[in-house]
Design a protein around this motif. Structure first.
Motif, PDB file in Angstrom:
ATOM      1  N   LEU A  23       0.743  -1.578  -0.440  1.00 19.65           N
ATOM      2  CA  LEU A  23      -0.518   0.007   0.323  1.00 19.65           C
ATOM      3  C   LEU A  23       0.925   1.205  -0.299  1.00 19.65           C
ATOM      4  O   LEU A  23       0.472   2.265  -0.106  1.00 19.65           O
ATOM      5  CB  LEU A  23      -1.173  -0.327   0.807  1.00 19.65           C
ATOM      6  N   LYS A  24       1.902   1.432   0.619  1.00 20.09           N
ATOM      7  CA  LYS A  24       2.581   2.042   0.727  1.00 20.09           C
ATOM      8  C   LYS A  24       3.572   2.828  -0.205  1.00 20.09           C
ATOM      9  O   LYS A  24       3.507   3.961  -1.160  1.00 20.09           O
ATOM     10  CB  LYS A  24       4.012   2.287   1.546  1.00 20.09           C
ATOM     11  N   LYS A  25       3.746   1.717  -1.425  1.00 17.83           N
ATOM     12  CA  LYS A  25       4.524   2.210  -3.021  1.00 17.83           C
ATOM     13  C   LYS A  25       2.687   2.654  -3.307  1.00 17.83           C
ATOM     14  O   LYS A  25       3.279   3.385  -4.573  1.00 17.83           O
ATOM     15  CB  LYS A  25       5.047   0.380  -2.882  1.00 17.83           C
ATOM     16  N   LYS A  26       2.128   2.054  -3.125  1.00 17.87           N
ATOM     17  CA  LYS A  26       0.793   2.122  -4.201  1.00 17.87           C
ATOM     18  C   LYS A  26       0.681   4.271  -3.572  1.00 17.87           C
ATOM     19  O   LYS A  26       0.093   3.961  -5.111  1.00 17.87           O
ATOM     20  CB  LYS A  26       0.266   1.243  -4.154  1.00 17.87           C
ATOM     21  N   ASP A  27       0.836   3.923  -2.973  1.00 19.68           N
ATOM     22  CA  ASP A  27       0.689   5.426  -2.557  1.00 19.68           C
ATOM     23  C   ASP A  27       1.366   6.714  -3.229  1.00 19.68           C
ATOM     24  O   ASP A  27       1.744   7.698  -3.874  1.00 19.68           O
ATOM     25  CB  ASP A  27       0.630   5.086  -0.527  1.00 19.68           C
ATOM     26  N   LEU A  28       3.152   5.913  -3.200  1.00 20.92           N
ATOM     27  CA  LEU A  28       3.724   6.461  -3.091  1.00 20.92           C
ATOM     28  C   LEU A  28       3.783   7.117  -4.854  1.00 20.92           C
ATOM     29  O   LEU A  28       3.452   8.001  -5.615  1.00 20.92           O
ATOM     30  CB  LEU A  28       5.487   5.976  -3.808  1.00 20.92           C
ATOM     31  N   VAL A  29       3.083   5.757  -5.617  1.00 21.97           N
ATOM     32  CA  VAL A  29       2.996   5.840  -6.833  1.00 21.97           C
ATOM     33  C   VAL A  29       1.654   7.097  -7.395  1.00 21.97           C
ATOM     34  O   VAL A  29       2.019   7.922  -8.199  1.00 21.97           O
ATOM     35  CB  VAL A  29       2.504   4.506  -7.658  1.00 21.97           C
ATOM     36  N   ILE A  30       0.902   7.090  -6.721  1.00 20.46           N
ATOM     37  CA  ILE A  30      -0.742   7.812  -6.701  1.00 20.46           C
ATOM     38  C   ILE A  30      -0.193   9.362  -6.104  1.00 20.46           C
ATOM     39  O   ILE A  30      -0.366  10.696  -7.116  1.00 20.46           O
ATOM     40  CB  ILE A  30      -1.736   7.265  -5.560  1.00 20.46           C
ATOM     41  N   ASN A  31       0.735   9.355  -5.410  1.00 20.57           N
ATOM     42  CA  ASN A  31       1.107  10.580  -4.647  1.00 20.57           C
ATOM     43  C   ASN A  31       2.175  11.525  -6.127  1.00 20.57           C
ATOM     44  O   ASN A  31       2.191  12.816  -6.161  1.00 20.57           O
ATOM     45  CB  ASN A  31       2.262  11.407  -3.568  1.00 20.57           C
ATOM     46  N   GLU A  32       3.131  10.626  -6.843  1.00 21.30           N
ATOM     47  CA  GLU A  32       3.365  10.865  -7.971  1.00 21.30           C
ATOM     48  C   GLU A  32       2.225  11.713  -8.846  1.00 21.30           C
ATOM     49  O   GLU A  32       2.586  12.576  -9.406  1.00 21.30           O
ATOM     50  CB  GLU A  32       4.549  10.593  -8.541  1.00 21.30           C
ATOM     51  N   ASN A  33       1.305  10.987  -9.051  1.00 27.22           N
ATOM     52  CA  ASN A  33       1.040  11.384 -10.072  1.00 27.22           C
ATOM     53  C   ASN A  33      -0.071  12.498  -9.566  1.00 27.22           C
ATOM     54  O   ASN A  33      -0.182  12.894 -10.200  1.00 27.22           O
ATOM     55  CB  ASN A  33      -0.995   9.945 -10.862  1.00 27.22           C
ATOM     56  N   CYS A  34      -0.779  12.772  -8.157  1.00 30.89           N
ATOM     57  CA  CYS A  34      -1.453  13.569  -7.684  1.00 30.89           C
ATOM     58  C   CYS A  34      -0.150  14.803  -8.119  1.00 30.89           C
ATOM     59  O   CYS A  34      -0.650  16.376  -7.944  1.00 30.89           O
ATOM     60  CB  CYS A  34      -0.925  13.009  -6.221  1.00 30.89           C
ATOM     61  N   GLN A  35       1.104  15.023  -7.816  1.00 22.15           N
ATOM     62  CA  GLN A  35       1.778  16.211  -7.501  1.00 22.15           C
ATOM     63  C   GLN A  35       1.272  16.875  -9.197  1.00 22.15           C
ATOM     64  O   GLN A  35       2.082  17.908  -9.758  1.00 22.15           O
ATOM     65  CB  GLN A  35       2.350  15.976  -7.274  1.00 22.15           C
ATOM     66  N   ARG A  36       2.118  16.212 -10.545  1.00 18.12           N
ATOM     67  CA  ARG A  36       1.727  15.785 -11.703  1.00 18.12           C
ATOM     68  C   ARG A  36       0.602  16.426 -11.863  1.00 18.12           C
ATOM     69  O   ARG A  36       0.755  17.659 -12.472  1.00 18.12           O
ATOM     70  CB  ARG A  36       2.352  15.452 -13.272  1.00 18.12           C
ATOM     71  N   LEU A  37      -0.444  16.056 -11.986  1.00 15.67           N
ATOM     72  CA  LEU A  37      -1.813  16.852 -11.969  1.00 15.67           C
ATOM     73  C   LEU A  37      -2.046  18.012 -10.991  1.00 15.67           C
ATOM     74  O   LEU A  37      -3.076  19.147 -12.248  1.00 15.67           O
ATOM     75  CB  LEU A  37      -3.286  16.196 -11.574  1.00 15.67           C
ATOM     76  N   TYR A  38      -1.543  18.299  -9.984  1.00 13.16           N
ATOM     77  CA  TYR A  38      -1.509  19.250  -9.332  1.00 13.16           C
ATOM     78  C   TYR A  38      -0.796  20.669  -9.579  1.00 13.16           C
ATOM     79  O   TYR A  38      -1.737  21.895  -9.846  1.00 13.16           O
ATOM     80  CB  TYR A  38      -0.729  19.128  -7.850  1.00 13.16           C
ATOM     81  N   GLN A  39       0.738  20.414 -10.435  1.00 17.95           N
ATOM     82  CA  GLN A  39       0.854  21.322 -11.259  1.00 17.95           C
ATOM     83  C   GLN A  39       0.620  21.533 -12.384  1.00 17.95           C
ATOM     84  O   GLN A  39       0.115  22.677 -13.436  1.00 17.95           O
ATOM     85  CB  GLN A  39       2.203  21.100 -11.310  1.00 17.95           C
ATOM     86  N   LEU A  40      -0.484  20.793 -13.354  1.00 16.93           N
ATOM     87  CA  LEU A  40      -0.701  20.751 -14.334  1.00 16.93           C
ATOM     88  C   LEU A  40      -2.009  21.484 -14.759  1.00 16.93           C
ATOM     89  O   LEU A  40      -2.487  22.370 -15.658  1.00 16.93           O
ATOM     90  CB  LEU A  40      -1.185  20.038 -14.995  1.00 16.93           C
ATOM     91  N   LYS A  41      -2.873  21.528 -13.429  1.00 17.47           N
ATOM     92  CA  LYS A  41      -3.728  22.512 -12.816  1.00 17.47           C
ATOM     93  C   LYS A  41      -3.949  23.732 -13.097  1.00 17.47           C
ATOM     94  O   LYS A  41      -4.132  24.430 -13.559  1.00 17.47           O
ATOM     95  CB  LYS A  41      -4.700  21.184 -11.884  1.00 17.47           C
ATOM     96  N   LYS A  42      -2.803  24.225 -12.340  1.00 18.81           N
ATOM     97  CA  LYS A  42      -2.316  25.385 -12.077  1.00 18.81           C
ATOM     98  C   LYS A  42      -1.690  25.553 -13.162  1.00 18.81           C
ATOM     99  O   LYS A  42      -2.403  26.881 -13.494  1.00 18.81           O
ATOM    100  CB  LYS A  42      -1.027  25.243 -10.879  1.00 18.81           C
ATOM    101  N   SER A  43      -0.861  25.158 -14.093  1.00 24.92           N
ATOM    102  CA  SER A  43      -0.293  25.605 -15.334  1.00 24.92           C
ATOM    103  C   SER A  43      -1.480  25.882 -16.492  1.00 24.92           C
ATOM    104  O   SER A  43      -1.577  27.007 -17.109  1.00 24.92           O
ATOM    105  CB  SER A  43       0.736  24.886 -16.073  1.00 24.92           C
ATOM    106  N   GLU A  44      -2.783  24.784 -16.054  1.00 24.75           N
ATOM    107  CA  GLU A  44      -3.845  25.278 -16.638  1.00 24.75           C
ATOM    108  C   GLU A  44      -4.632  26.451 -16.876  1.00 24.75           C
ATOM    109  O   GLU A  44      -5.119  26.788 -17.687  1.00 24.75           O
ATOM    110  CB  GLU A  44      -4.225  23.944 -17.016  1.00 24.75           C
TER     111      GLU A  44
END
Length: 605
Positions: free
Chosen positions: A80-101
């Motif tokens: 679950l921790k590894k899964k959470d780390l992958v999701i965190n990376e995805n969220c971070q990218r989407l977080y920046q993308l949403k701000k840039s958009e």
């Protein structure tokens, strides 16, 4: 805004970024929180069986089952921790993308808004200091895990004391209350220290810190901006800013962010040790009176310590969670800034003959936050199929007029009409499609040449080549033709000169094939021969389109049917080149004479 509302908004943001995040985080927190209690319970049960002198084989089997269970629990938690780390990376990218958009799609006028700029600066500075979605995830994880642990411990203690009549309920409650008062008191002090530390970090002179880091570590190593840094020795100034910011940061951390929290954490550790020792002392006294077995001593002491420790940690995490949600609230505020510009609904008439008439009627305009008019009482019409040149000194309102024409801004006063209808009533996207513009500060991106021209991943190669040819360039100039990657930001692309870049920007405007073409200083980066070549073939380049030129080089005006002279935000003269020159006192005539003297023959004596 209250903490609970900010937390709710932050959780909504998290769910919008990735719907898997909260379920995975909650499950991970539940498993992580349960592991200490499972270990305590299993240890107590093993001691209980040993005290009861159970047979060796069943005891060994029980121990193996316990170890296997802990192993499975550990593996699940790790997965679950590894899964959470992958999701965190995805969220971070989407977080920046949403701000840039949001930055790319918000009303252009909002980019000039002082409130928007202030919010964007604050958000950028806080993220540079470590706040943001990742910080929220980290703190919320710790807060949730410790809160669940506190609930587990509380439930077990209630059940345990209710079942074991030999335990003094009053003594247990007194000990628990004293432990909690000590833990909560120290935790609240530590929470206050952490909040003060985080507020101090946020209030550090972050603009200078971010600026100096940007200059030193980004521009300083690129060939574009590094030239001036090296020629003028600007690195010493940048380094000075950087060192000053670092000293300020170090002083703040030393006084507030390190010394005080260190004392608070020391006190917190002392209290935890006191509670842990007290727990064992308390249960030892109970055991000495014969009320508890050795297994129950381990069990009760462990539960008491977990309760006070988890509550203390959860309270401490509240300070970080408050700062994290406050920072995310600014992000949410930024990404949900309401649109101010009316987008219109009327469709723009599709005319094969391009019979579009545009009229400025008593238009005045002030930029956001300014009390001064950049344009005042402008009345002007654009003649179909004609070429209009707009000239004037810097700051006379030329580019502002173009921004209003393209509806990047709306007039402060007056109106602009398209075929007799206010342009604000037209669908903004359809209206924008009428214009091809080469701005003075145009931008090419580190994409392929063809993609820069077509503004699309796929490019009509024939049209792109024609556009380049009309702009005075050729795809043959580039190493891989239309597939050439521009600049070296992401790969080993072609670095092109300012003049070549201007030709690509002109080719992009021609590729769009809009009925209006607007060129703001279209040949500023070209050499005199290339400039003459462009203007000599301007009729072929523009065709039957309505063209508007802004230029400081009045020699280009001879290629235009009509010339509008701007001065201090007002249209003061208009006419053909020859007509304006007939009046020797006209501003145009004076500007022309001022430039012509540098090209007129002179004697050297």
């Amino acid at each position: 805004m209250s903490f609970y509302k900010s937390l709710k908004n932050s959780l909504k943001l998290t769910h919008s970024l990735d719907k898997r995040k909260l379920p995975v985080l909650i499950l991970y927190s539940l498993l992580s929180a349960s592991m200490p209690f499972v270990a305590i319970l299993l240890s107590a049960e093993i001691l209980n069986r040993i005290s009861a002198k159970s047979e060796f084989s069943p005891l060994l089997l029980f121990i193996l089952v316990c170890i296997s269970g802990m192993f499975v629990l550990t593996v699940l938690t790790s997965i679950l921790k590894k899964k959470d780390l992958v999701i965190n990376e995805n969220c971070q990218r989407l977080y920046q993308l949403k701000k840039s958009e949001k930055a790319m799609t918000m009303d252009f006028v909002l980019l000039d808004s002082p409130s928007t700029n202030a919010l964007r600066t604050t958000l950028r500075n806080e993220e540079a200091m470590g706040f943001g979605i990742s910080f929220f995830f980290r703190i919320f994880d710790l807060f949730l895990t410790n809160s669940i642990m506190a609930v587990f411990a509380s439930v077990y203690l209630v059940v345990f004391t209710a079942r074991n009549v030999n335990i003094s309920l009053i003594n247990t409650l007194i000990f628990v209350v004293i432990s909690l008062i000590l833990s909560i008191s120290v935790a609240l002090f530590l929470k206050s220290c952490n909040k003060k530390s985080m507020d101090t970090v946020k209030n550090i002179n972050t603009p200078w810190l971010v600026l100096s880091e940007h200059l030193l570590y980004e521009n300083g190593i690129t060939h574009k901006d590094g030239k001036d840094i090296r020629i003028y020795g600007f690195h010493s100034v940048i380094k000075g800013f950087m060192e000053s910011s670092q000293r300020q940061l170090e002083t703040a951390f030393s006084k507030v962010c390190l010394t005080i929290p260190a004392l608070a954490y020391g006190a917190n550790g002392f209290v935890k040790g006191l509670i842990l020792g007290g727990s064992y002392l308390f249960v030892a006294l109970e055991a000495q009176s014969g009320n508890l077995s050795i297994a129950m001593v381990v069990l009760l002491a462990g539960m008491l310590y977990q309760l006070s420790s988890s509550i203390s940690e959860a309270i401490v995490m509240l300070s970080g969670l408050t700062s994290a949600t406050d920072s995310l609230q600014k992000y949410i505020e930024y990404t949900t800034i309401p649109e101010e510009q009316y987008k219109g609904s009327l469709p723009v008439e599709k005319r094969s003959d391009n019979e579009y008439v545009i009229e400025f009627r008593n238009v005045s305009f002030k930029y956001p936050g300014s009390d001064n008019y950049s344009l005042k009482n402008l009345s002007l019409s654009l003649t179909i199929g004609k070429r209009l040149a707009i000239v004037g000194m810097n700051g006379s309102g030329k580019t502002t007029m173009i921004k209003l024409l393209c509806r990047l801004y709306d007039p402060t006063e007056g109106e602009i009409l398209l075929n007799g209808i206010n342009i604000q009533k037209y669908n903004l996207t359809e209206y924008s499609s009428l214009f091809s513009v080469v701005f003075q500060d145009f931008k090419l991106f580190s994409f392929e040449l063809g993609q820069n021209i077509a503004v699309c991943t796929e490019c009509d190669e024939k049209m792109a080549v024609i556009g380049l040819k009309k702009a005075g360039s050729s795809d043959k100039v580039f190493s891989r033709g239309l597939k050439t990657l521009l600049y070296k930001d992401f790969d080993d692309g072609d670095e092109i000169s300012g003049g070549e870049a201007q030709k690509v920007a002109l080719a992009r405007a021609l590729y769009k094939n809009a009925p209006f073409i607007i060129l703001d200083e279209p040949t500023a980066a070209l050499d005199p021969i290339a400039e003459h070549d462009i203007y000599s073939h301007m009729s072929d380049i523009v065709g039957q389109k309505t063209a508007v030129f802004i230029s400081h080089r009045l020699s280009s005006c001879r290629f235009c049917h009509d010339i509008a002279v701007f001065h201090e935000g007002q249209l003061i003269e208009r006419g053909s080149h020859n007509a304006l020159l007939e009046n020797a006192d006209s501003r145009y005539s004076k500007l022309w004479s001022a430039q012509a003297q540098y090209y007129a023959p002179s004697s050297v004596g």
